[in-house]
Design a protein around this motif. Structure first.
Motif, PDB file in Angstrom:
ATOM      1  N   SER A  43       0.831  -1.204   0.000  1.00 51.58           N
ATOM      2  CA  SER A  43       0.000   0.000   0.000  1.00 51.58           C
ATOM      3  C   SER A  43       0.867   1.257   0.000  1.00 51.58           C
ATOM      4  CB  SER A  43      -0.944   0.004   1.204  1.00 51.58           C
ATOM      5  OG  SER A  43      -0.236   0.154   2.417  1.00 51.58           O
ATOM      6  N   ARG A  46       2.089   1.864  -3.547  1.00 49.46           N
ATOM      7  CA  ARG A  46       1.000   2.443  -4.325  1.00 49.46           C
ATOM      8  C   ARG A  46       0.858   3.930  -4.023  1.00 49.46           C
ATOM      9  NH1 ARG A  46      -2.099   1.893  -8.925  1.00 49.46           N
ATOM     10  NH2 ARG A  46      -4.008   3.106  -8.649  1.00 49.46           N
ATOM     11  N   ALA A  47       0.942   4.297  -2.751  1.00 55.92           N
ATOM     12  CA  ALA A  47       0.835   5.701  -2.369  1.00 55.92           C
ATOM     13  C   ALA A  47       1.976   6.516  -2.970  1.00 55.92           C
ATOM     14  CB  ALA A  47       0.841   5.828  -0.843  1.00 55.92           C
ATOM     15  N   ARG A  49       3.682   5.788  -5.765  1.00 53.19           N
ATOM     16  CA  ARG A  49       3.458   5.886  -7.214  1.00 53.19           C
ATOM     17  C   ARG A  49       2.339   6.867  -7.541  1.00 53.19           C
ATOM     18  NH1 ARG A  49       1.404   1.616  -9.653  1.00 53.19           N
ATOM     19  NH2 ARG A  49       2.099   2.371 -11.682  1.00 53.19           N
ATOM     20  N   ASP A  50       1.345   6.997  -6.639  1.00 51.39           N
ATOM     21  CA  ASP A  50       0.220   7.910  -6.863  1.00 51.39           C
ATOM     22  C   ASP A  50       0.511   9.340  -6.420  1.00 51.39           C
ATOM     23  OD1 ASP A  50      -1.450   6.101  -8.043  1.00 51.39           O
ATOM     24  OD2 ASP A  50      -2.644   5.694  -6.255  1.00 51.39           O
ATOM     25  N   SER A  51       1.664   9.559  -5.810  1.00 45.81           N
ATOM     26  CA  SER A  51       1.975  10.889  -5.280  1.00 45.81           C
ATOM     27  C   SER A  51       2.165  11.910  -6.392  1.00 45.81           C
ATOM     28  CB  SER A  51       3.246  10.829  -4.419  1.00 45.81           C
ATOM     29  OG  SER A  51       4.383  10.620  -5.245  1.00 45.81           O
ATOM     30  N   SER A  52       1.993  13.173  -6.061  1.00 46.61           N
ATOM     31  CA  SER A  52       2.169  14.250  -7.042  1.00 46.61           C
ATOM     32  C   SER A  52       3.612  14.323  -7.520  1.00 46.61           C
ATOM     33  CB  SER A  52       1.756  15.594  -6.429  1.00 46.61           C
ATOM     34  OG  SER A  52       2.553  15.900  -5.292  1.00 46.61           O
ATOM     35  N   ALA A  55       3.756  11.711 -10.240  1.00 47.05           N
ATOM     36  CA  ALA A  55       2.873  12.067 -11.349  1.00 47.05           C
ATOM     37  C   ALA A  55       3.376  13.277 -12.127  1.00 47.05           C
ATOM     38  CB  ALA A  55       1.465  12.330 -10.821  1.00 47.05           C
ATOM     39  N   THR A  64       2.455   1.598 -16.241  1.00 50.50           N
ATOM     40  CA  THR A  64       1.041   1.350 -15.955  1.00 50.50           C
ATOM     41  C   THR A  64       0.886  -0.101 -15.521  1.00 50.50           C
ATOM     42  OG1 THR A  64       0.374   2.934 -17.659  1.00 50.50           O
ATOM     43  CG2 THR A  64      -1.304   1.391 -16.874  1.00 50.50           C
ATOM     44  N   ASP A 154       9.245   3.896 -12.055  1.00 46.01           N
ATOM     45  CA  ASP A 154       8.614   3.070 -11.023  1.00 46.01           C
ATOM     46  C   ASP A 154       8.860   1.583 -11.252  1.00 46.01           C
ATOM     47  OD1 ASP A 154       7.028   3.224 -13.281  1.00 46.01           O
ATOM     48  OD2 ASP A 154       5.125   3.349 -12.192  1.00 46.01           O
ATOM     49  N   ALA A 256       3.560  11.008   1.216  1.00 43.79           N
ATOM     50  CA  ALA A 256       2.489  10.174   0.651  1.00 43.79           C
ATOM     51  C   ALA A 256       1.945   9.212   1.691  1.00 43.79           C
ATOM     52  CB  ALA A 256       3.001   9.405  -0.566  1.00 43.79           C
ATOM     53  N   LYS A 259      -4.695   5.894   1.153  1.00 45.47           N
ATOM     54  CA  LYS A 259      -5.866   6.757   1.288  1.00 45.47           C
ATOM     55  C   LYS A 259      -7.099   6.050   1.862  1.00 45.47           C
ATOM     56  CE  LYS A 259      -4.487  10.018  -2.332  1.00 45.47           C
ATOM     57  NZ  LYS A 259      -3.104   9.573  -2.368  1.00 45.47           N
TER      58      LYS A 259
END
Length: 352
Positions: A43, A46-47, A49-52, A55, A64, A154, A256, A259
């Motif tokens: 988790s 994932r956080a 990789r999803d962070s600003s 991104a 992806t 990533d 991060a 969520k």
């Protein structure tokens, strides 16, 4: 000689449930005989990789993770005027390179980590098939699309496994541990109710919904280790991109968070303490500082972490170049921490 960058973070979470178990409650662990709260490494990745920071700062260099490459490809081809049957046939031929597909479907049976370069090659091969060219066969088809190294930061960091194409697997350059509380911590249960806005006064006075929610709070220790040489290798020797990736990683680790239940708890914690070490010595985590639970206090956790680092280094003769950010004491900044870590990949420090 391999160079490593290690991150040790202490982060205080408020009442929250960022990473749930199969019962919907915060994940837990028993460490040194004491109950702790835990956040899984999966988790946390994932956080990150999803962070600003990933991104925005690494835009165009992010993979992806999906079961739907062939599905998306088929949709793109039909939008270009290809018949549904032909689009599906082409997409299935390409999709099977990354994973087995469900029978008669364009959906894969497992997730595949696909780089931007591989996406582009898949689309190019599809365009050739639409133009009437024959597909390459077996190994040639894989060679036409899969890559052992490219610009997907990533994937270079966290690795990937392609069960049917092991030659194109990538060993993870970043190891990320499960985070756990430095002190005793247990899940708390909350009983809650919700009101039906349209219920009239003439009806019963009961709630429209009853439920339970688990949550917890605590100071979490997180450890991450970067094999800088392997990261550069996974990125085809691009030291500048590796440095950019480590910079983004340092910032993401500090800020991060998974969520889970964030709308209910508004947890947006930031690390209160970060210790970054770089050098060629064999890595070591400092989780032993908290095998015996310490007091639920950030200052006490910092002292225990520092004391353990000093004792291990003294016993084993380890020498790391170190930087720290200590929020309570006002020492250091995240920008300094990120730059110090990133320099290792760019070759600016003597150890690189």
């Amino acid at each position: 000689m391999t160079t490593f960058v290690q991150f040790h973070l202490l982060t205080t979470y408020p009442l929250s449930n960022p990473n749930r178990d199969d019962q919907g409650r915060p994940k837990q662990a028993l460490i040194g005989g004491s109950p702790r709260l835990r956040i899984s490494s999966q988790s946390l990745k994932r956080a990150v990789r999803d962070s600003s920071y990933f991104a925005q700062d690494l835009a165009g260099n992010i993979g992806t993770r999906t079961q739907r490459l062939a599905t998306v490809l088929a949709e793109e081809l039909t939008q270009q005027g290809v018949t549904e049957a032909e689009a599906k046939r082409i997409a299935i031929e390409i999709g099977t390179v990354f994973s087995k597909l469900e029978k008669g479907s364009t959906k894969a049976t497992t997730l595949a980590f696909v780089s931007p370069d591989e996406w582009a090659l898949a689309r190019a091969l599809a365009a050739k098939a639409v133009a009437g060219e024959d597909f390459p066969k077996d190994k040639e088809l894989k060679q036409a699309m899969l890559r052992r190294a490219d610009g997907a930061v990533d994937i270079a960091m966290f690795g990937r496994m392609l069960a049917d194409s092991p030659a194109y697997n990538r060993e993870a350059a970043v190891q990320l541990a499960h985070a756990f509380t430095t002190h005793r911590a247990q899940v708390q249960d909350d009983w809650f109710s919700a009101v039906d806005d349209l219920k009239t006064r003439d009806e019963d006075a009961g709630a429209g919904h009853l439920g339970e929610n688990g949550f917890g709070s605590g100071i979490y220790y997180l450890y991450a280790c970067v094999n800088v040489d392997l990261l550069v290798e996974n990125l085809a020797g691009d030291k500048a991109l590796a440095a950019k990736g480590i910079d983004a990683l340092a910032r993401a680790l500090a800020t991060a968070t998974p969520k889970g239940k964030q709308n209910s708890h508004a947890h947006h914690p930031r690390a209160g303490y970060i210790r970054v070490e770089r050098g060629p010595a064999q890595p070591r985590d400092l989780s032993g500082a908290f095998h015996k639970a310490v007091a639920p206090d950030l200052g006490g956790s910092i002292d225990a972490l520092t004391d353990m680092a000093d004792k291990i280094d003294r016993a084993y003769g380890i020498s790391f170049e170190t930087r720290m950010m200590d929020v309570p004491k006002g020492h250091g900044t995240l920008a300094e921490i990120a730059a110090f870590a990133a320099e290792t990949a760019s070759g600016l420090c003597a150890d690189a």
